[in-house]
Design a protein around this motif. Sequence first.
Motif, PDB file in Angstrom:
ATOM      1  N   ALA A  96      33.931  44.829  27.907  1.00 14.23           N
ATOM      2  CA  ALA A  96      34.332  43.447  28.134  1.00 14.23           C
ATOM      3  C   ALA A  96      34.356  43.128  29.627  1.00 14.23           C
ATOM      4  CB  ALA A  96      35.696  43.186  27.508  1.00 14.23           C
ATOM      5  N   VAL A  97      34.819  44.052  30.443  1.00 14.18           N
ATOM      6  CA  VAL A  97      34.915  43.834  31.886  1.00 14.18           C
ATOM      7  C   VAL A  97      33.520  43.679  32.497  1.00 14.18           C
ATOM      8  CG1 VAL A  97      35.529  44.997  34.054  1.00 14.18           C
ATOM      9  CG2 VAL A  97      37.181  44.867  32.205  1.00 14.18           C
ATOM     10  N   ARG A  98      32.538  44.354  31.923  1.00 19.55           N
ATOM     11  CA  ARG A  98      31.168  44.253  32.445  1.00 19.55           C
ATOM     12  C   ARG A  98      30.641  42.817  32.380  1.00 19.55           C
ATOM     13  NH1 ARG A  98      29.601  49.402  29.444  1.00 19.55           N
ATOM     14  NH2 ARG A  98      30.000  50.964  31.013  1.00 19.55           N
ATOM     15  N   GLY A  99      31.173  42.024  31.476  1.00 19.76           N
ATOM     16  CA  GLY A  99      30.698  40.654  31.321  1.00 19.76           C
ATOM     17  C   GLY A  99      31.261  39.683  32.346  1.00 19.76           C
ATOM     18  N   TYR A 100      32.118  40.131  33.243  1.00 19.49           N
ATOM     19  CA  TYR A 100      32.761  39.221  34.187  1.00 19.49           C
ATOM     20  C   TYR A 100      32.176  39.260  35.595  1.00 19.49           C
ATOM     21  CZ  TYR A 100      36.332  38.003  30.811  1.00 19.49           C
ATOM     22  OH  TYR A 100      36.976  37.535  29.710  1.00 19.49           O
ATOM     23  N   ASP A 101      31.007  39.798  35.798  1.00 16.38           N
ATOM     24  CA  ASP A 101      30.331  39.833  37.108  1.00 16.38           C
ATOM     25  C   ASP A 101      31.243  40.327  38.220  1.00 16.38           C
ATOM     26  OD1 ASP A 101      27.766  39.225  36.524  1.00 16.38           O
ATOM     27  OD2 ASP A 101      27.949  37.081  36.889  1.00 16.38           O
ATOM     28  N   THR A 102      31.795  41.494  38.026  1.00 18.94           N
ATOM     29  CA  THR A 102      32.672  42.061  39.042  1.00 18.94           C
ATOM     30  C   THR A 102      31.857  42.840  40.071  1.00 18.94           C
ATOM     31  OG1 THR A 102      34.551  43.517  39.430  1.00 18.94           O
ATOM     32  CG2 THR A 102      33.116  44.101  37.624  1.00 18.94           C
ATOM     33  N   VAL A 103      32.384  42.931  41.264  1.00 22.79           N
ATOM     34  CA  VAL A 103      31.744  43.698  42.320  1.00 22.79           C
ATOM     35  C   VAL A 103      32.018  45.185  42.107  1.00 22.79           C
ATOM     36  CG1 VAL A 103      31.702  44.134  44.807  1.00 22.79           C
ATOM     37  CG2 VAL A 103      31.883  41.804  43.950  1.00 22.79           C
ATOM     38  N   ASP A 104      33.240  45.509  41.697  1.00 23.87           N
ATOM     39  CA  ASP A 104      33.633  46.901  41.478  1.00 23.87           C
ATOM     40  C   ASP A 104      34.383  47.007  40.155  1.00 23.87           C
ATOM     41  OD1 ASP A 104      34.474  49.523  41.543  1.00 23.87           O
ATOM     42  OD2 ASP A 104      35.021  49.467  43.662  1.00 23.87           O
ATOM     43  N   GLU A 105      33.683  47.460  39.151  1.00 25.05           N
ATOM     44  CA  GLU A 105      34.232  47.558  37.790  1.00 25.05           C
ATOM     45  C   GLU A 105      35.446  48.483  37.731  1.00 25.05           C
ATOM     46  OE1 GLU A 105      32.058  49.386  34.127  1.00 25.05           O
ATOM     47  OE2 GLU A 105      30.970  47.617  34.812  1.00 25.05           O
ATOM     48  N   ASP A 106      35.378  49.610  38.420  1.00 24.39           N
ATOM     49  CA  ASP A 106      36.476  50.587  38.369  1.00 24.39           C
ATOM     50  C   ASP A 106      37.771  50.033  38.967  1.00 24.39           C
ATOM     51  OD1 ASP A 106      34.848  52.489  37.157  1.00 24.39           O
ATOM     52  OD2 ASP A 106      34.113  53.243  39.092  1.00 24.39           O
ATOM     53  N   VAL A 107      37.671  49.325  40.082  1.00 26.18           N
ATOM     54  CA  VAL A 107      38.859  48.744  40.707  1.00 26.18           C
ATOM     55  C   VAL A 107      39.464  47.696  39.790  1.00 26.18           C
ATOM     56  CG1 VAL A 107      39.683  47.347  42.643  1.00 26.18           C
ATOM     57  CG2 VAL A 107      38.108  49.233  43.059  1.00 26.18           C
ATOM     58  N   LEU A 108      38.614  46.865  39.204  1.00 27.63           N
ATOM     59  CA  LEU A 108      39.099  45.822  38.294  1.00 27.63           C
ATOM     60  C   LEU A 108      39.797  46.449  37.091  1.00 27.63           C
ATOM     61  CD1 LEU A 108      39.265  42.808  37.796  1.00 27.63           C
ATOM     62  CD2 LEU A 108      37.085  42.954  36.598  1.00 27.63           C
ATOM     63  N   MET A 109      39.250  47.536  36.571  1.00 28.09           N
ATOM     64  CA  MET A 109      39.860  48.231  35.422  1.00 28.09           C
ATOM     65  C   MET A 109      41.265  48.721  35.772  1.00 28.09           C
ATOM     66  SD  MET A 109      37.882  48.438  32.665  1.00 28.09           S
ATOM     67  CE  MET A 109      38.380  49.908  31.826  1.00 28.09           C
ATOM     68  N   LYS A 110      41.458  49.172  37.000  1.00 25.12           N
ATOM     69  CA  LYS A 110      42.765  49.687  37.411  1.00 25.12           C
ATOM     70  C   LYS A 110      43.797  48.573  37.581  1.00 25.12           C
ATOM     71  CE  LYS A 110      40.891  53.802  39.540  1.00 25.12           C
ATOM     72  NZ  LYS A 110      40.558  54.509  40.753  1.00 25.12           N
ATOM     73  N   LEU A 111      43.331  47.365  37.839  1.00 26.07           N
ATOM     74  CA  LEU A 111      44.249  46.244  38.055  1.00 26.07           C
ATOM     75  C   LEU A 111      44.668  45.558  36.759  1.00 26.07           C
ATOM     76  CD1 LEU A 111      42.576  44.646  41.193  1.00 26.07           C
ATOM     77  CD2 LEU A 111      44.670  46.010  41.108  1.00 26.07           C
ATOM     78  N   ILE A 112      44.000  45.856  35.675  1.00 24.92           N
ATOM     79  CA  ILE A 112      44.309  45.208  34.398  1.00 24.92           C
ATOM     80  C   ILE A 112      45.529  45.887  33.764  1.00 24.92           C
ATOM     81  CG2 ILE A 112      43.458  44.822  32.057  1.00 24.92           C
ATOM     82  CD1 ILE A 112      40.671  44.521  33.270  1.00 24.92           C
ATOM     83  N   ASP A 113      46.480  45.079  33.303  1.00 31.45           N
ATOM     84  CA  ASP A 113      47.669  45.574  32.613  1.00 31.45           C
ATOM     85  C   ASP A 113      47.316  45.784  31.138  1.00 31.45           C
ATOM     86  OD1 ASP A 113      50.174  46.240  31.702  1.00 31.45           O
ATOM     87  OD2 ASP A 113      50.957  44.183  31.806  1.00 31.45           O
ATOM     88  N   GLU A 136      41.586  34.364  40.920  1.00 33.52           N
ATOM     89  CA  GLU A 136      42.287  33.533  41.900  1.00 33.52           C
ATOM     90  C   GLU A 136      42.955  34.386  42.974  1.00 33.52           C
ATOM     91  OE1 GLU A 136      44.965  30.751  40.079  1.00 33.52           O
ATOM     92  OE2 GLU A 136      43.434  30.114  38.637  1.00 33.52           O
ATOM     93  N   ALA A 137      43.606  35.482  42.551  1.00 38.28           N
ATOM     94  CA  ALA A 137      44.355  36.312  43.495  1.00 38.28           C
ATOM     95  C   ALA A 137      43.443  37.208  44.334  1.00 38.28           C
ATOM     96  CB  ALA A 137      45.366  37.177  42.743  1.00 38.28           C
ATOM     97  N   LYS A 138      42.374  37.698  43.747  1.00 39.86           N
ATOM     98  CA  LYS A 138      41.484  38.635  44.442  1.00 39.86           C
ATOM     99  C   LYS A 138      40.027  38.246  44.200  1.00 39.86           C
ATOM    100  CE  LYS A 138      44.809  42.373  43.732  1.00 39.86           C
ATOM    101  NZ  LYS A 138      45.518  42.318  44.946  1.00 39.86           N
ATOM    102  N   PRO A 139      39.590  37.135  44.781  1.00 43.27           N
ATOM    103  CA  PRO A 139      38.230  36.646  44.524  1.00 43.27           C
ATOM    104  C   PRO A 139      37.143  37.585  45.042  1.00 43.27           C
ATOM    105  CG  PRO A 139      39.268  35.358  46.259  1.00 43.27           C
ATOM    106  CD  PRO A 139      40.314  36.264  45.692  1.00 43.27           C
ATOM    107  N   TYR A 140      37.488  38.432  46.003  1.00 44.02           N
ATOM    108  CA  TYR A 140      36.506  39.360  46.562  1.00 44.02           C
ATOM    109  C   TYR A 140      36.050  40.412  45.544  1.00 44.02           C
ATOM    110  CZ  TYR A 140      40.845  41.974  47.161  1.00 44.02           C
ATOM    111  OH  TYR A 140      42.043  42.602  46.946  1.00 44.02           O
ATOM    112  N   LEU A 141      36.762  40.537  44.412  1.00 40.44           N
ATOM    113  CA  LEU A 141      36.354  41.495  43.380  1.00 40.44           C
ATOM    114  C   LEU A 141      35.241  40.959  42.485  1.00 40.44           C
ATOM    115  CD1 LEU A 141      39.759  42.961  42.172  1.00 40.44           C
ATOM    116  CD2 LEU A 141      37.983  44.102  43.490  1.00 40.44           C
TER     117      LEU A 141
END
Length: 181
Positions: A96-113, A136-141
């Motif tokens: 699911a996270v792969r569908g959100y055009d993230t710069v760093d998938e692993d970092v985003l995974m760690k931030l998800i509750d 909104e909080a971390k647009p650079y991701l």
Amino acid sequence: MKREFLEGLGLEKEVIDKIMEENGKDINAEKAKATAKDDEIKTLKEQVDTANKEIKSYKDMNIDEIKQSVETWKTTAKEHEKAYEKLKNDTALKDAVRGYDTVDEDVLMKLIDRDSLKFSEDGISGLKEQIEGLKEAKPYLFKSDEGSKPEDDRFNAHTPPNSNGGSVSPMEEAIANVFNE
């Protein structure tokens, strides 16, 4: 039947050979039957021995140990079931996270509750809200939209004005003055 017996009856050698050949076929057929029965007897004996060992092991068993073993296996099965469910959920989340055009998938995974997410066959509820909050909080991701212009354009390359329109940029004028003298 022995060859000497047939020779004693006065039979010719060719007739004796044919009789011996036919007798050999009968003997071999009976040997094959006997071998098959021997194999069957051997197999049945092995099965009886195995059954006797099994019966003896049941006699030697401690019922309390068996009950404890069953409980241990139940606990292990539950642990494996939980591990499987976690792996299945982690895989679904990563997909699911792969569908959100993230710069760093692993970092985003760690931030998800993950505790606030609800996993079901229909999808993951609560993920979209968390992703929107992180955008909104971390647009650079996240990768920026191609149509939108970044807020900070200090690192964009300078595009000189088009010289085809008759106006000459100050730089082109300075270069022309130096080399055209």
